[in-house]
Scaffold this motif. Structure first.
Motif, mmCIF file in Angstrom:
data_model
loop_
_atom_site.group_PDB
_atom_site.id
_atom_site.type_symbol
_atom_site.label_atom_id
_atom_site.label_comp_id
_atom_site.label_asym_id
_atom_site.label_seq_id
_atom_site.Cartn_x
_atom_site.Cartn_y
_atom_site.Cartn_z
ATOM 1 N N ASN A 15 -0.581 6.541 11.745
ATOM 2 C CA ASN A 15 -2.015 7.049 11.943
ATOM 3 C C ASN A 15 -1.745 8.609 11.318
ATOM 4 O O ASN A 15 -0.917 9.227 11.405
ATOM 5 C CB ASN A 15 -2.563 7.013 13.103
ATOM 6 C CG ASN A 15 -2.851 5.376 13.508
ATOM 7 O OD1 ASN A 15 -2.955 4.669 12.576
ATOM 8 N ND2 ASN A 15 -2.891 5.318 14.749
ATOM 9 N N PRO A 17 -1.571 12.357 11.261
ATOM 10 C CA PRO A 17 -1.496 12.767 9.648
ATOM 11 C C PRO A 17 -0.447 12.041 9.087
ATOM 12 O O PRO A 17 -0.043 12.905 7.937
ATOM 13 C CB PRO A 17 -1.469 14.458 9.937
ATOM 14 C CG PRO A 17 -0.529 14.514 10.984
ATOM 15 C CD PRO A 17 -0.973 13.272 12.203
ATOM 16 N N MET A 18 0.278 11.277 9.637
ATOM 17 C CA MET A 18 1.745 10.679 8.809
ATOM 18 C C MET A 18 1.459 10.513 7.507
ATOM 19 O O MET A 18 2.293 10.497 6.561
ATOM 20 C CB MET A 18 2.504 10.096 9.763
ATOM 21 C CG MET A 18 2.807 10.720 11.021
ATOM 22 S SD MET A 18 3.404 12.713 10.865
ATOM 23 C CE MET A 18 5.170 12.415 10.219
ATOM 24 N N LEU A 20 -0.584 11.117 5.318
ATOM 25 C CA LEU A 20 -0.930 12.321 4.479
ATOM 26 C C LEU A 20 0.304 13.019 4.240
ATOM 27 O O LEU A 20 0.792 13.313 3.178
ATOM 28 C CB LEU A 20 -1.599 13.251 5.120
ATOM 29 C CG LEU A 20 -2.509 14.472 4.502
ATOM 30 C CD1 LEU A 20 -3.252 13.851 3.330
ATOM 31 C CD2 LEU A 20 -3.234 15.146 5.321
ATOM 32 N N VAL A 21 1.184 13.301 5.380
ATOM 33 C CA VAL A 21 2.579 14.013 5.243
ATOM 34 C C VAL A 21 3.486 13.185 4.413
ATOM 35 O O VAL A 21 4.034 13.870 3.480
ATOM 36 C CB VAL A 21 2.936 14.095 6.562
ATOM 37 C CG1 VAL A 21 4.594 14.566 6.565
ATOM 38 C CG2 VAL A 21 2.303 15.193 7.544
ATOM 39 N N ILE B 23 -0.957 19.993 13.455
ATOM 40 C CA ILE B 23 -1.431 18.828 12.766
ATOM 41 C C ILE B 23 -2.291 19.853 11.793
ATOM 42 O O ILE B 23 -1.996 19.179 10.543
ATOM 43 C CB ILE B 23 -2.300 18.206 13.556
ATOM 44 C CG1 ILE B 23 -1.528 16.983 14.415
ATOM 45 C CG2 ILE B 23 -3.342 17.162 12.748
ATOM 46 C CD1 ILE B 23 -2.464 16.409 15.472
ATOM 47 N N ASN B 26 0.537 20.616 9.022
ATOM 48 C CA ASN B 26 0.827 19.491 8.181
ATOM 49 C C ASN B 26 -0.370 19.101 7.204
ATOM 50 O O ASN B 26 0.152 18.825 6.072
ATOM 51 C CB ASN B 26 0.957 18.378 8.875
ATOM 52 C CG ASN B 26 2.513 18.259 9.590
ATOM 53 O OD1 ASN B 26 3.556 18.351 8.730
ATOM 54 N ND2 ASN B 26 2.759 18.715 10.990
ATOM 55 N N SER B 30 0.097 19.256 3.203
ATOM 56 C CA SER B 30 -0.140 18.262 2.429
ATOM 57 C C SER B 30 -1.001 18.401 1.321
ATOM 58 O O SER B 30 -0.966 17.691 0.321
ATOM 59 C CB SER B 30 -0.506 17.261 3.278
ATOM 60 O OG SER B 30 0.413 16.770 4.354
ATOM 61 N N HIS B 77 -1.826 4.653 20.378
ATOM 62 C CA HIS B 77 -2.425 4.950 19.334
ATOM 63 C C HIS B 77 -1.321 5.093 18.125
ATOM 64 O O HIS B 77 -1.942 5.838 17.021
ATOM 65 C CB HIS B 77 -3.673 5.905 19.216
ATOM 66 C CG HIS B 77 -4.759 5.290 19.922
ATOM 67 N ND1 HIS B 77 -5.736 4.550 19.338
ATOM 68 C CD2 HIS B 77 -4.882 5.483 21.381
ATOM 69 C CE1 HIS B 77 -6.743 4.558 20.443
ATOM 70 N NE2 HIS B 77 -6.006 4.798 21.639
ATOM 71 N N ASN B 78 -0.082 5.201 18.240
ATOM 72 C CA ASN B 78 0.983 5.507 17.345
ATOM 73 C C ASN B 78 0.739 6.750 16.637
ATOM 74 O O ASN B 78 0.744 7.043 15.425
ATOM 75 C CB ASN B 78 0.837 4.410 16.050
ATOM 76 C CG ASN B 78 2.042 4.197 15.447
ATOM 77 O OD1 ASN B 78 3.174 4.568 16.300
ATOM 78 N ND2 ASN B 78 2.274 3.619 14.398
ATOM 79 N N LEU B 92 7.976 19.984 5.007
ATOM 80 C CA LEU B 92 7.213 20.441 3.880
ATOM 81 C C LEU B 92 7.175 21.773 3.628
ATOM 82 O O LEU B 92 6.071 22.236 2.613
ATOM 83 C CB LEU B 92 5.567 19.899 4.301
ATOM 84 C CG LEU B 92 5.318 18.444 4.562
ATOM 85 C CD1 LEU B 92 4.125 18.071 5.133
ATOM 86 C CD2 LEU B 92 5.755 17.679 3.409
#
Lengths: 76, 140
Positions: A15, A17-18, A20-21, B23, B26, B30, B77-78, B92
């Motif tokens: 899910n 933001p992974m 996207l990352v 978040i 990231n 991205s 919810h992973n 990144l």
């Protein structure tokens, strides 16, 4: 198309933001001209990855949904 | 690559707020932007060893019970953990600067902080120089 794909980025069951990352990481590692296919299940990620690609100036070749999965194909 | 820059001040040491910061970091990375996080005051405490796991929820922490419940939900919810988010932030190309004035105030030494995360040390002047160059500046 399948045999032209250089890298597949698997984000199934991951899910925001992974996905996207992971897409960004794949782009950073890729060589110019590589074709990357990202696959996943999180609906919001299907919407937000194209935003990132647009920001990076990368054009999408193809994208779509099959059952619960989506895919996005682009060239670096 | 559009060469836009982002700075985010992390003043809060709350788990959910630090998570939001990473978040966002990231997210911007991205998109190809450069991101610098500036940790000050309570935020700095989260960069100590085991700092992430000690950070309380900003609301309904209930002596840690709320935090446990949120963690359960995040796992269900992973959602990526704070540790994973910090790691991918660095992978990144994100930068982390730590406020040295806060270090003095709260008696925190360089050795107390995670060297796998911290890139630089500075006071408000360094942050102001970075944020002056940036297109987006956020305060968390």
């Amino acid at each position: 198309m399948a045999d032209q794909i250089t890298t597949v980025v698997d984000c199934i069951n991951e899910n925001c933001p992974m996905p996207l990352v992971k897409t960004r990481k794949a782009i950073m590692k890729a060589n110019t001209g590589d074709i990357i296919k990202v696959i996943g299940t999180h609906p919001q990620s299907f919407d937000e990855i194209p935003l990132a690609l647009d920001s990076l100036g990368i054009k999408i070749i193809d994208k779509g949904k099959t059952n619960n999965n989506w895919y996005i194909i682009f060239q670096v | 690559m559009n060469n836009k820059k982002v700075t985010i001040i992390i003043h809060s040491g709350d788990f959910d707020k630090v998570m939001s910061a990473f978040i966002l970091g990231n997210g911007y990375l991205s998109l190809g932007l450069e991101v610098t996080l500036f940790f000050t005051f309570w935020g700095l405490k989260t960069l100590k060893r085991h700092g992430f796991s000690k950070a309380p929820l900003s609301k309904m922490n209930m002596l840690g019970l709320g935090r446990k419940m949120i963690n359960k939900k995040l796992k269900k919810h992973n959602v990526a953990s704070l540790e994973e988010l910090a790691k991918s932030f660095k992978e990144l190309g994100g930068k982390i600067i730590v406020c040295t004035m806060t270090m003095e105030l709260l008696n925190i030494n360089k050795n107390d902080l995670r060297d796998d995360l911290v890139d630089d040390y500075g006071t408000v002047g360094l942050y102001c120089v970075e944020s002056k160059k940036a297109d987006i500046n956020l305060f968390i």
